[in-house]
Motif scaffolding. Structure first.
Motif, short mmCIF file in Angstrom:
data_model
loop_
_atom_site.label_atom_id
_atom_site.label_comp_id
_atom_site.label_asym_id
_atom_site.label_seq_id
_atom_site.Cartn_x
_atom_site.Cartn_y
_atom_site.Cartn_z
N THR A 43 0.91 -1.10 -0.09
CA THR A 43 0.15 -0.04 0.04
C THR A 43 0.87 1.33 0.09
N TRP A 46 1.68 7.64 3.55
CA TRP A 46 2.32 8.60 4.00
C TRP A 46 3.35 8.22 5.11
N ARG A 62 -8.29 -1.26 8.36
CA ARG A 62 -7.55 -1.79 7.07
C ARG A 62 -6.74 -3.17 7.30
N SER A 109 -0.57 14.76 7.08
CA SER A 109 -1.26 15.43 6.30
C SER A 109 -0.75 16.86 6.03
N VAL A 113 0.02 17.19 2.35
CA VAL A 113 -0.78 18.12 1.37
C VAL A 113 -0.97 19.45 2.07
N TYR A 117 -6.11 16.87 7.49
CA TYR A 117 -6.47 15.53 6.82
C TYR A 117 -7.76 15.68 5.98
N PRO A 118 -7.64 15.41 4.70
CA PRO A 118 -8.88 15.33 4.04
C PRO A 118 -9.87 14.24 3.84
N GLY A 119 -9.66 13.35 4.87
CA GLY A 119 -10.78 12.30 4.86
C GLY A 119 -10.79 11.16 4.19
N PHE A 120 -9.54 10.92 3.48
CA PHE A 120 -9.37 9.69 2.59
C PHE A 120 -9.81 8.39 2.96
N ALA A 121 -9.76 8.28 4.52
CA ALA A 121 -10.10 6.98 5.29
C ALA A 121 -11.58 6.90 5.64
N GLY A 122 -12.37 7.75 5.01
CA GLY A 122 -13.68 7.95 5.32
C GLY A 122 -14.03 8.57 6.54
#
Length: 138
Positions: A43, A46, A62, A109, A113, A117-122
């Protein structure tokens, strides 16, 4: 989640200056763990360096987290996007620790970025910090 000590009998390795530079930059790494049947699972992640240890923020739900709980052996590869032949691989042993406040994902994050944190993991994932202690650096 309990912190697991490094495996006995395996000496710790130190990161090279080149490895430290790659892990300190905003370079994506590939974390490889072992599936229950022994197949590798890789995978893009970061990463942050803490001395010669590598830190990752993983959602508890995960597969890579479950794989590391069951078998702490892991490999991490990283390369310089400007020169992909400039790369490092670290093989090591993971320990996991709860991160209920998501401090590490927030720090990562900002590194990757430039903001929250933009919430990629839901929505509302439970975070775990994986710490990889290097056994071998190539």
């Amino acid at each position: 989640m309990a912190v697991r000590p490094p495996m006995k009998g395996i000496p710790m390795a130190q990161l090279t200056d080149k490895a430290r530079t790659l892990f300190d930059g905003p370079n994506f790494a590939v974390l490889s763990t072992l599936e229950p049947d022994g197949r590798p699972q890789s995978t893009v992640v970061w990463v942050k360096r803490d001395g010669d240890d590598l830190l990752f923020a993983l959602p508890r739900s995960r597969r890579k987290t479950a794989n590391l709980q069951r078998d702490p052996r892991a490999a991490v590869a990283i390369f310089d996007p400007a020169n992909p032949y400039d790369s490092v691989q670290v093989q090591g042993t993971a320990s996991l620790e709860d991160d209920p406040d998501g401090k590490l994902i927030d720090e990562l994050s900002h590194k990757y970025v430039g903001g929250p944190y933009p919430g990629f993991a839901g929505p509302n994932p439970e975070w775990v910090t994986a710490r990889i202690r290097a056994d071998k650096v190539t």
